[in-house]
Scaffold this active site. Structure first.
Site, mmCIF file in Angstrom:
data_model
loop_
_atom_site.group_PDB
_atom_site.id
_atom_site.type_symbol
_atom_site.label_atom_id
_atom_site.label_comp_id
_atom_site.label_asym_id
_atom_site.label_seq_id
_atom_site.Cartn_x
_atom_site.Cartn_y
_atom_site.Cartn_z
ATOM 1 N N ASP A 104 21.332 -26.009 11.365
ATOM 2 C CA ASP A 104 22.518 -25.370 10.796
ATOM 3 C C ASP A 104 22.856 -24.203 11.714
ATOM 4 O O ASP A 104 21.985 -23.380 11.997
ATOM 5 C CB ASP A 104 22.220 -24.813 9.393
ATOM 6 C CG ASP A 104 21.805 -25.896 8.405
ATOM 7 O OD1 ASP A 104 22.180 -27.070 8.619
ATOM 8 O OD2 ASP A 104 21.116 -25.568 7.420
ATOM 9 N N ASP B 61 22.503 -34.303 -2.062
ATOM 10 C CA ASP B 61 21.725 -33.085 -2.278
ATOM 11 C C ASP B 61 21.082 -33.183 -3.650
ATOM 12 O O ASP B 61 21.757 -33.474 -4.642
ATOM 13 C CB ASP B 61 22.637 -31.853 -2.217
ATOM 14 C CG ASP B 61 23.129 -31.585 -0.792
ATOM 15 O OD1 ASP B 61 22.586 -32.195 0.147
ATOM 16 O OD2 ASP B 61 24.062 -30.779 -0.638
#
Lengths: 193, 251
Positions: free
Chosen positions: B130, B11
């Site tokens: 997600d 990330d």
């Protein structure tokens, strides 16, 4: 000097970066003169066969490529274009290799064939120092069939030509530029042919 | 035999690697290129770089970092975060990315998947989903799990495939960051339903969790972050253990 044939198919950058990491001198070009006079020629690419052939034709490169006498390496769509014919949109290709390019078409098989798979039956100096069963990186939905010019085999549902050689022409269906140290070794071998 | 892939996820926020716990409490863990190169040497099969600041701050690309990654890394890598147009995707391809992931923008505008796939090929588009369970139903979320959409996981995954997605990267927001394992039954159902590869993300805490999702969960690849970043499970240890368990792995 290595000529990387630029025919607007994307991912040239990956091949160029891999050559850069090996310290090789290269030029991205679609100039027939530059391609003819290069020590080595790379035909990379991703994409669809009929439009890739159309792009080679537009740039007047079909006969140029057929007439090359220095070592030539086709990668992914590049090796498919060096074959005789592709099932992808029924495309007549360059016909350096006699192989037919077929789609993976077996029930339950995930397509595209994506990821690391092993190569076996390795022949020719292109695979010097590379072990049987080594893993290389693939992303493709079509692949060349097997024949006497096959110099490496991979199995995905059925066996297919992972690499092909005929005279000064070589091709890999996998991506050496993305295949970690195995791919680097193969590219080094190609530069020494 | 096609190997199951192990994919560290980095990330990125402001050019640095971070890993959030349930996307909160960001903590820096290193230079993205150095960390990626290290993972490649350790046997990572691919890398994923997600620009997690993108959606929040409107930062659409991190092409400069992508260029540097492409020059230095000899395995495939995927980039994502805030990709909202075909041009965004094209710029990242031009910078050397092998694939892009689309998430929130695709939920908002599913045509984006079709457009990127038809221009750059199915293999270039990873659709990241997600989802969170609500009353027994997997609801698709956006914006790092902060917003619910009106979509349901399985129908959305099927639509993504039909529109040209090359892979699905599914994260259970109920499991992400917990280190309690993946929802394997959900993964198995997804994998059986679709004809494209499934990447499992979110929840790995042990080697067994990863082995489970690659076998019982029928996933083609496992993606994780903190267990690699903090050295809790080194990649060589993980791959040796999976190989021992007869899971096809590139060693």
């Amino acid at each position: 000097m290595i000529a990387v044939i630029d025919y607007d198919t994307g991912n040239l950058r990956s091949v160029a970066n891999a050559l850069g990491r090996l310290g090789a001198e290269y030029t991205l070009t679609s100039s027939p003169d530059e391609i003819r006079s290069a020590d080595r020629v790379l035909l990379p690419g991703v994409g669809e066969a009929s439009s890739a052939m159309a792009k080679l034709r537009e740039r007047g490169l079909v006969d140029v490529i057929r007439s090359l006498t220095q070592p030539v390496l086709g990668i992914c769509i590049g090796v498919q274009l060096l074959c005789r014919h592709s099932e992808e949109n029924d495309t007549e290709c360059l016909g350096i290799f006699e192989n037919e390019v077929r789609r993976f078409d077996l029930p339950g098989l995930k397509v595209p064939h994506m990821g690391w798979n092993s190569i076996n039956g390795l022949r020719t100096p292109l695979f010097d120092g590379i072990d049987e069963g080594a893993y290389v990186y693939y992303v493709h939905s079509f692949a060349p069939t097997l024949n006497a010019d096959t110099i490496a085999t991979t199995e995905y549902g059925l066996p297919f030509s992972a690499a092909i050689a005929r005279g000064n022409f070589f091709g890999t269906q996998f991506h050496p530029e993305k295949s970690a140290s195995v791919g680097e070794r193969l590219l080094q071998n190609f530069l020494k042919l | 035999m096609l190997a199951k892939r192990i994919i560290p996820c980095l990330d990125i926020k402001d050019g640095q690697t971070v890993k959030g716990i349930n996307f909160l409490g960001l903590r820096e863990v290193g230079d993205p290129v150095d960390l990626g190169r290290l993972y490649a040497q350790q046997g990572a099969d691919e890398l994923v770089y997600l620009d997690i600041s993108a959606t929040f701050e409107g930062r659409r690309t991190f092409a400069e970092l992508v260029t540097r990654i492409a020059e230095n890394i000899n395995i495939p890598f995927t980039v994502g975060g805030g990709i909202a147009s075909v041009d965004d995707a094209g710029r990242l391809l031009g910078a050397g990315a092998d694939k892009v992931t689309v998430n929130s923008a695709a939920v908002r505008n599913p045509q984006l998947i079709s457009d990127i796939a038809s221009k750059y090929g199915n293999q270039f588009v990873v659709v990241a989903i997600d989802a969170k369970q609500v009353d027994g139903q997997w609801r698709v979320t956006t914006h790092g799990g902060r917003k619910f959409s009106d979509r349901e996981l399985f129908s959305w995954a099927r639509e993504a495939q039909e529109r040209g997605a090359g892979e699905i990267l599914f994260t259970s927001m109920d499991h992400d960051g917990t280190k309690n394992g993946y929802p394997c039954d959900t993964f198995a159902r997804l994998s059986e339903m679709l004809s494209i590869p499934i990447i499992a993300s979110g929840g790995a805490g042990t080697i067994q969790h990863i082995a489970d999702v690659l076998t019982r969960g029928k996933a083609d690849a496992a993606l994780a972050a903190s267990i690699f970043h903090y050295g809790e499970i080194p990649i060589p240890t993980l791959k040796a253990a999976l190989h021992q368990a007869n899971i096809p792995i590139r060693l």
